[in-house]
Design a protein around this motif. Sequence first.
Motif, mmCIF file in Angstrom:
data_model
loop_
_atom_site.group_PDB
_atom_site.id
_atom_site.type_symbol
_atom_site.label_atom_id
_atom_site.label_comp_id
_atom_site.label_asym_id
_atom_site.label_seq_id
_atom_site.Cartn_x
_atom_site.Cartn_y
_atom_site.Cartn_z
ATOM 1 N N ASN A 142 -5.127 0.666 2.848
ATOM 2 C CA ASN A 142 -3.866 1.369 3.095
ATOM 3 C C ASN A 142 -2.986 1.418 1.849
ATOM 4 O O ASN A 142 -2.259 2.391 1.636
ATOM 5 C CB ASN A 142 -3.135 0.737 4.281
ATOM 6 N N LYS A 143 -3.087 0.391 1.007
ATOM 7 C CA LYS A 143 -2.376 0.406 -0.280
ATOM 8 C C LYS A 143 -2.907 1.551 -1.148
ATOM 9 O O LYS A 143 -2.130 2.294 -1.764
ATOM 10 C CB LYS A 143 -2.584 -0.940 -0.992
ATOM 11 N N TYR A 144 -4.217 1.690 -1.181
ATOM 12 C CA TYR A 144 -4.868 2.770 -1.940
ATOM 13 C C TYR A 144 -4.431 4.126 -1.396
ATOM 14 O O TYR A 144 -4.070 5.037 -2.144
ATOM 15 C CB TYR A 144 -6.389 2.590 -1.826
ATOM 16 N N PHE B 279 -5.604 -3.888 4.520
ATOM 17 C CA PHE B 279 -4.410 -3.909 3.669
ATOM 18 C C PHE B 279 -4.681 -3.173 2.361
ATOM 19 O O PHE B 279 -3.883 -2.333 1.924
ATOM 20 C CB PHE B 279 -3.997 -5.364 3.387
ATOM 21 N N TRP B 280 -5.815 -3.494 1.726
ATOM 22 C CA TRP B 280 -6.171 -2.864 0.448
ATOM 23 C C TRP B 280 -6.351 -1.358 0.635
ATOM 24 O O TRP B 280 -5.853 -0.552 -0.173
ATOM 25 C CB TRP B 280 -7.459 -3.496 -0.104
ATOM 26 N N GLU C 30 -2.089 -2.328 -11.233
ATOM 27 C CA GLU C 30 -1.704 -3.654 -10.720
ATOM 28 C C GLU C 30 -1.516 -4.651 -11.859
ATOM 29 O O GLU C 30 -0.520 -5.365 -11.924
ATOM 30 C CB GLU C 30 -2.780 -4.174 -9.762
ATOM 31 N N THR D 285 -9.625 2.475 6.606
ATOM 32 C CA THR D 285 -8.217 2.068 6.731
ATOM 33 C C THR D 285 -7.930 1.357 8.048
ATOM 34 O O THR D 285 -6.907 0.685 8.176
ATOM 35 C CB THR D 285 -7.275 3.280 6.600
ATOM 36 N N LEU E 297 -6.095 1.997 -9.859
ATOM 37 C CA LEU E 297 -5.340 1.085 -8.996
ATOM 38 C C LEU E 297 -5.303 -0.319 -9.589
ATOM 39 O O LEU E 297 -4.238 -0.945 -9.666
ATOM 40 C CB LEU E 297 -5.949 1.063 -7.590
ATOM 41 N N THR F 66 -1.777 4.921 0.312
ATOM 42 C CA THR F 66 -0.361 5.159 0.018
ATOM 43 C C THR F 66 -0.178 5.672 -1.408
ATOM 44 O O THR F 66 0.612 6.580 -1.663
ATOM 45 C CB THR F 66 0.448 3.856 0.208
ATOM 46 N N LYS F 67 -0.940 5.108 -2.331
ATOM 47 C CA LYS F 67 -0.805 5.469 -3.752
ATOM 48 C C LYS F 67 -1.405 6.837 -4.073
ATOM 49 O O LYS F 67 -0.819 7.633 -4.805
ATOM 50 C CB LYS F 67 -1.471 4.396 -4.628
ATOM 51 N N TYR G 247 -12.457 -0.345 -8.664
ATOM 52 C CA TYR G 247 -11.480 -1.424 -8.604
ATOM 53 C C TYR G 247 -12.109 -2.752 -9.018
ATOM 54 O O TYR G 247 -11.567 -3.495 -9.847
ATOM 55 C CB TYR G 247 -10.943 -1.518 -7.183
#
Length: 391
Positions: free
Chosen positions: A296-298, A293-294, A60, A284, A56, A300-301, A314
């Motif tokens: 949920n980003k993870y 936020f972080w 980025e 989450t 991740l 999603t990916k 990370y």
Amino acid sequence: MKTRLTLVAALLALGSGAALAQAQGVSKDEIVLGSIQDLSGPIAGFGKQVRLGMMLRVDEVNEQGGINGRKIKLLVEDSAYDPRRAVLAAQKLVNQDKIFAMVGHIGTAQNMAAMPVQFQKNVINFFPVTAAREMYEPFHKLKYSFAATYYDQMKIAVPKLVKEKGAKKVCTMYQDDEFGLEVKRGAEDGLKGIGMTLAEETSYKRGATDFASQMQKLQASGCDMVVLGTIIRETIGGIATAKRLGFNPTFIGSSAAYTDLIHKLGGPAMNGLYATMTVQNPYTDEASQPIRFWANKYKTKFNEDPTVFSVYGYSLVDTFLRAAGKAGNNLTTESFIKAMDTMTIPPDIFGSAEMTFSPTKRLGSNSTRLSQLQDNRWKVVSEYMKIDTGK
């Protein structure tokens, strides 16, 4: 005269290019990093999470153009948590893939087996995912460690919990290897400071699945607190076995047991377990907006919830990137070390302790805190505790 100046400039440019080329794993537009994870063995759950966390952060930074114009290439090999396979993986990454640095290698015995291969070729061992003292002692310029050691964690946390719980008989069950022994040694020395000793001890071989004899032994000794030198399956198996026997001491594990897999796989029987930790598990639905936020980003990916081991992956890549950026365009092992040795890493959104490094200090921080499983969720239950090393 002009021709001579042009020739001198060309020679200087060639010299500069040669200096850049000397750094293994660094080209004009790429930095090659290697990592060794357990992707198929007993702690594959951890290894996969560390790998995804690293990926991740790498994705980025590459989307933002890299570090000083260089993209990051991350190569991951599987050790299956076997030191012999870790050596083979290190040989491939160092000699064949020619990595610049080894980042986030998981496992104590595995790192100890692989480091000589790396050091022979001047390859840094950066932030291994293990809290063994050998990750920064004895001093070696190529060692950098971020985790408060298992020894320090237990030395400071066990006496604190003994006092809180009024425990009279502290015992231990530990993995019969360097990891388990470090947990045991820390507990022993912490207890010594409050005039106590381990009342009973029992061990198991790496990969064991039956803990009946161990728990029966501790139960027969009347232990009211058990220090666990265990990881995932052994933590769950040990506690579940104890509960079936009607044996309910206070259990405390190291940061190796601080994972959401304990409550996801072990269920409600795991509630009450204490573990030492630093950064918190990123749920989450976490109250903290930046963590939520972080997380949920993870998700999603990668289509799965992140864990504290995702955070380790990370964050360790993030710290590597800070130092590589500070080292400048001419990235070499020496310029990276010079940058790291003047670094102060501030606390992050996950609640990490501040880290500092110097030419004589290779452990970022030895601070630790306690969490407890309550209602199938890790809850932080103490402030940071720190052993004064005098440094």
